[in-house]
Design an enzyme around this catalytic site. Structure first.
Site, PDB file in Angstrom:
ATOM      1  N   LYS A 131     -20.616   3.577 -28.847  1.00 45.81           N
ATOM      2  CA  LYS A 131     -20.731   2.063 -28.210  1.00 45.81           C
ATOM      3  C   LYS A 131     -20.265   2.079 -26.846  1.00 45.81           C
ATOM      4  O   LYS A 131     -20.101   3.144 -26.307  1.00 45.81           O
ATOM      5  CB  LYS A 131     -19.542   1.577 -29.019  1.00 45.81           C
TER       6      LYS A 131
HETATM    7  N1  GLU Z   1     -24.159  -3.633 -31.946  1.00 49.51           N
HETATM    8  C1  GLU Z   1     -24.504  -3.572 -33.491  1.00 49.51           C
HETATM    9  C2  GLU Z   1     -23.439  -2.999 -34.372  1.00 49.51           C
HETATM   10  O1  GLU Z   1     -22.234  -3.227 -34.153  1.00 49.51           O
HETATM   11  C3  GLU Z   1     -25.665  -2.906 -33.529  1.00 49.51           C
HETATM   12  C4  GLU Z   1     -25.768  -1.399 -33.252  1.00 49.51           C
HETATM   13  C5  GLU Z   1     -26.960  -0.936 -33.058  1.00 49.51           C
HETATM   14  O2  GLU Z   1     -27.986  -1.482 -33.672  1.00 49.51           O
HETATM   15  O3  GLU Z   1     -27.468   0.307 -32.836  1.00 49.51           O
HETATM   16  O4  GLU Z   1     -23.501  -2.726 -35.515  1.00 49.51           O
END
Ligand code: GLU
Length: 419
Positions: A107
């Protein structure tokens, strides 16, 4: 105490502790699974429109690299900090593992209030952030995606910045891009569609007729609005919604297409209606069939959990429910069916995986194919969770997380400890 300690990481650590106890993982093996492999902090200086220089702090946390590259979104929000980003990276790991994706979790984020910067400043900041992270990311190292406060356009800027640096177009460096720049059909809708798909599946299992059923949706960004729209299309009455500006309540059901048109034009629900305005906190505890928290983490604490009056809790946000609330929901599991976040909102990363695969192969699929495969993966993960929860008489989150943690642990144990 770790460098990540704080309310959100402590929550992820506590959840992991519950699972590690359940799986009887020896204490000395736990940190290897929980602690992020890498965390990068960057200072991103930009020139403001008024000519002054401002520096924004950014982060990227890569939780584990055991199964392949790391994968996860990028959050632009004023309260982003290292601990929150690390917790979100850990959750991404369990999410990718429980759905069988060949990724570890990651993240990223920048502490910035996007409402207080101009469009040009946003572009410069997004590009500078990617520029600072170029040494640490790559299509086979770490693949970014959108999260709160970022969208397809930001992903296009990330991709362009990385590509300009490489001297060639590298679409597979980020997912959630516009279709015109190597994105996949169905990514923008993927998370919300997955939430609605699973909520409807549980409604069927519980013999709740969609037509005339009721739902409350907290958060009206990409995920909340699409989940609301999909449920609405199925005949569910959306009786309350909220975002960071306001909450709206209409027992006969809100006009969801109207709300979406309003937010597309105005950026939020603010100004939609004074008459329907309601207390944002109280919408969580309204009687309804489906409650969809689709905003930030930790909104369902012990107090809210005690007062919930929904039949189904579809966790569209990451980490909306605290471990204290989990103790209560575990006791109330025959009354409230929890679809845990790592399965409920996994449609986003599942379709991100499809986007990455399509970019690597330069072979693109139709939207029906994307949706069919998305639902297939979500349904498999969901069925496995139900089966385990029933077999062992455990709470859904315990079942889902246990499968995720076991898969990461098995990969680590099989590969061994290097050197
Ligand atoms: N931000 C999204 C999540 O929390 C998507 C992450 C992604 O597609 O890599 O799952």
């Amino acid at each position: 105490m770790t460098i990540y300690s704080g309310p959100v990481f402590d929550m992820a650590a506590k959840q992991f502790g519950v699972i590690a106890d359940y799986l009887e993982i020896p204490v000395d093996q736990r940190d290897r699974l929980l602690l992020p492999k890498r965390a990068v902090t960057v200072a991103c200086p930009i020139r403001r429109d008024d000519g002054t220089i401002a520096v924004f702090e950014g982060y990227r946390v890569q939780h584990h690299l055991t199964l392949g590259p790391t994968k996860g979104g990028t959050r632009f929000a004023s309260n982003v900090d290292l601990g929150e980003v690390a917790a979100l990276a850990v959750w991404m790991s369990w999410k990718c593992a429980v759905t069988g994706l060949p990724y570890g979790g990651a993240k990223g984020g920048i502490a910035v209030d996007t409402k207080k910067i101009s469009r040009r400043e946003l572009e410069v900041l997004a590009r500078r952030y990617m520029q600072e992270l170029i040494p640490f990311v790559g299509p086979h190292i770490d693949v970014m995606a959108p999260d709160m406060g970022t969208d397809e356009q930001v992903m296009a800027w990330f991709m362009d910045t990385y590509s300009m640096h490489q001297g060639r177009t590298v679409t597979e460096i980020v997912t959630g891009k516009p279709v015109s720049a190597g994105g996949t059909l169905g990514r923008r809708e993927a998370t919300g569609r997955g939430v609605a798909h699973l909520a409807r599946r549980v409604m069927q299992d519980l013999s709740i007729e969609a037509n005339g059923a009721t739902a409350v949706v907290q958060g009206f960004g990409n995920v909340g609005s699409i989940a609301a729209s999909e449920l609405h299309k199925a005949g569910v009455k959306i009786i309350a919604v909220s975002d960071h500006t306001t909450a709206l309540h209409r027992p006969a059901g809100l006009d969801v297409p109207g709300l979406i048109a309003h937010t597309a034009q105005r950026g939020s629900l603010a100004g939609y209606s004074n008459e329907l305005a309601s207390d944002p906190k109280s919408i969580l505890t309204m009687p309804c069939d489906v409650l969809v928290p689709a905003a930030v983490e930790r909104v369902i604490d012990a107090n809210v959990a005690n007062n919930l009056r929904c039949r189904i809790l579809a966790e569209a946000a990451n980490g909306p429910t605290t471990p204290d609330a989990d103790l209560i929901l575990e006791r109330r599991k025959d009354e409230i069916f929890v679809i845990p976040d790592i399965i409920c909102n996994a449609g986003g990363v599942v379709v991100s995986y499809f986007e990455w695969v399509q970019d690597l192969a330069q072979f693109f699929w139709g939207e029906d194919e994307v949706m069919r495969r998305e639902y297939q993966i979500l349904d498999t993960a969901f069925s496995n969770m139900i089966e385990r929860a029933r077999r062992d008489d455990i709470y859904n989150r315990t079942a889902a997380m246990a499968t995720g943690v076991e898969r990461v642990r098995a990969a680590k144990n099989t590969r061994g400890l290097f050197p």
